[in-house]
Design an enzyme around this catalytic site. Structure first.
Site: not given
Length: 291
Positions: A183, A196
């Site tokens: 990400s 995350y």
């Protein structure tokens, strides 16, 4: 300048929320673009078998469809989004490819081991592992991140990659490929997605380290690092106002569609990328990344 299909669908997104993770694609309005009609396969993955986690929707579904266009057979793993998974299988089969779905919780090591056993039993081989499943739970207050949340995020996002890769590697041959979904938050961080983002940073290091460890076996390990992409995880994560603004901060001033990521996964799984390992492809709408 005439707006393209991706810009047009971005303008149609209504404020919306979903109550459970990782979310359902059939509940989204509008649904993401997972099959780009302008993308034509050329047999780049003919004879390959791919296992895609989180393959029922979002990025995983788009990758599954692109792989089907390229001639691969596909196994998708998902948690419990049965309707989404069935739609993905239908999309795979519409291109003449074989698709099989497995509902399982990959945060558990025994489930991961059994999943690989089931895929080998079904197809007789495994050539591409796409570690794509993920969860995220926003917390503005760092002190509010509970041990249970921390364990769930890490178990799903990074522990599962260790489990599945360890189970799959004995079946891999020279030329096979592992592709991990990282990400943009691995490189930029995120104030409200600390756990995350930490897992995505771990995925980046996992990719680089594993690629060096197994390079002599001729097995490549790479990652794709998406920016803001219109997937079920977005309305399942954020409030409706933030969903409406999602992607607006990028230089391209819009969110991306899953189909815009799929060609990167095709490239990394194909012979086009025989000299590429330990790398990240950034598909993020123009954000500059220094790694």
């Amino acid at each position: 300048m005439t707006k393209d299909k991706f810009e047009k669908i971005d303008e149609q997104v209504d404020p919306q929320e979903q109550s459970t993770q990782p979310g359902s694609e059939e509940k989204m309005n509008p649904e993401p673009i997972y099959d780009d009609e302008d993308y034509t396969g050329s047999g780049k993955l003919e004879g390959k078998v791919a296992l895609i986690t989180g393959g029922d929707s979002g990025i995983g579904r788009a990758v599954a469809v692109a792989y089907a266009k390229e001639g691969a057979s596909i196994a998708i793993a998902y948690l419990d989004e049965h309707e989404d998974a069935e739609e993905t299988i239908k999309a795979i089969e519409s291109y003449g490819a074989k698709g099989v779905k497995f509902a399982t919780d990959i945060s558990d090591v025994e489930n991961c081991n059994q999943l690989v056993v089931d895929v080998i039993s079904e197809f007789g081989q495994l050539n591409v592992l796409v570690n794509n499943a993920g969860k995220q739970f926003p917390q503005d207050d760092f002190l509010a991140i509970s041990p249970d949340q921390l364990m769930e995020t890490f178990s799903t996002n990074i522990f599962s990659m260790f489990y599945l890769t360890q189970a799959a590697l004995p079946h891999f041959q020279k030329g096979d490929s592992i592709i991990n979904t990282s990400s943009v938050t691995a490189y930029r961080g995120s104030a409200e997605l600390i756990d995350y983002s930490s897992t995505k940073g771990a995925i980046t290091s996992f990719t680089r380290s594993l690629s060096a460890n197994i390079a002599e076996q001729g097995i490549r390990v790479n990652s794709v690092a998406p920016g803001p992409i219109w997937t079920p995880l977005i309305p399942a994560t954020f409030g409706s106002e933030k969903v409406g603004e999602h992607g607006g901060e990028t230089p391209m001033e819009r969110r991306g569609q899953p189909s815009e990521l799929a060609p990167a996964y095709v490239y990394l799984a194909s012979k086009d990328a025989t000299y590429v390992t330990g790398q990240a492809i950034h598909v993020n709408g123009g954000g500059f990344i220094s790694s």
